[in-house]
Design an enzyme around this catalytic site. Structure first.
Site, PDB file in Angstrom:
ATOM      1  CB  CYS A   1      17.492 110.366 -61.348  1.00  0.00           C
ATOM      2  SG  CYS A   1      16.451 111.669 -60.654  1.00  0.00           S
TER       3      CYS A   1
ATOM      4  CG  HIS B   1      14.538 108.413 -58.594  1.00  0.00           C
ATOM      5  ND1 HIS B   1      15.843 108.826 -58.658  1.00  0.00           N
ATOM      6  CD2 HIS B   1      14.532 107.119 -59.012  1.00  0.00           C
ATOM      7  CE1 HIS B   1      16.609 107.827 -59.085  1.00  0.00           C
ATOM      8  NE2 HIS B   1      15.829 106.776 -59.307  1.00  0.00           N
TER       9      HIS B   1
ATOM     10  CG  HIS C   1      17.387 104.161 -61.276  1.00  0.00           C
ATOM     11  ND1 HIS C   1      17.394 104.564 -59.963  1.00  0.00           N
ATOM     12  CD2 HIS C   1      17.485 102.812 -61.244  1.00  0.00           C
ATOM     13  CE1 HIS C   1      17.484 103.492 -59.174  1.00  0.00           C
ATOM     14  NE2 HIS C   1      17.539 102.421 -59.930  1.00  0.00           N
TER      15      HIS C   1
END
Length: 167
Positions: A71, A127, A139
């Site tokens: 990510c 994240h 993402h």
């Protein structure tokens, strides 16, 4: 040329996409279809085009290429390519070093979204993704690779940490 026709080169169609003709409309249409978002001429074409080119890339922890990306690696590469900005290489560091915190209702195209997805109770994100529009963000998901998701789904609402506007 007809689709499926056996033309030996594909150079002319890609050149046409840079001019404001019907092919740019079809390019927007293919980007929209790939991202699942209606992309218009007023949107950041570079952001959406680059985002669409990553869809389906496999997740790889520590990865920083189209053969596999995580990510923060994805966010790092997108920001470098689209905005010419160098971000930190970890979600928490990106939020703390590169962003001004913003709320969900302040999100604009290109802002970052941060989550805590490992089940730990912490205000530090693990994240990150890039906000597109209409509650959608792109993402690198550890289970699905690079995808577009919705911040209003229960999972992302529950794990929301902050929005970030890159300084």
């Amino acid at each position: 040329p007809q689709k499926g026709g056996k033309k030996p080169h594909a150079t002319p169609p890609s050149k046409k996409q840079t001019t404001p003709t019907s092919s740019s409309s079809s390019n927007l249409s293919s980007i929209s279809k790939k991202l699942g978002i209606n992309v218009t001429k007023s949107d950041n074409q570079k952001l959406y085009s680059e985002a669409a080119s990553w869809i389906g890339t496999k997740y790889k922890y520590g990865g920083t290429s189209k053969s596999g990306v995580d990510c923060s690696g994805f966010t790092y590469l997108m920001y470098k390519s689209v905005y010419g900005k160098t971000l930190s290489r970890q979600s928490e560091a990106i939020l703390n070093n590169n962003c001004k915190r913003i709320s969900k209702n302040q999100l604009k195209e290109g802002d970052l979204v941060f989550f805590r997805t490992d089940g730990k109770k912490s205000s530090n994100p693990n994240h990150v993704g890039i906000y597109l529009k209409n509650n959608k963000f792109i993402h690198a998901s550890s289970s699905k690779g690079v995808v577009v998701s919705d911040i209003t789904t229960d999972y992302y609402v529950k794990n929301w940490i902050a929005g970030g506007r890159v300084k």
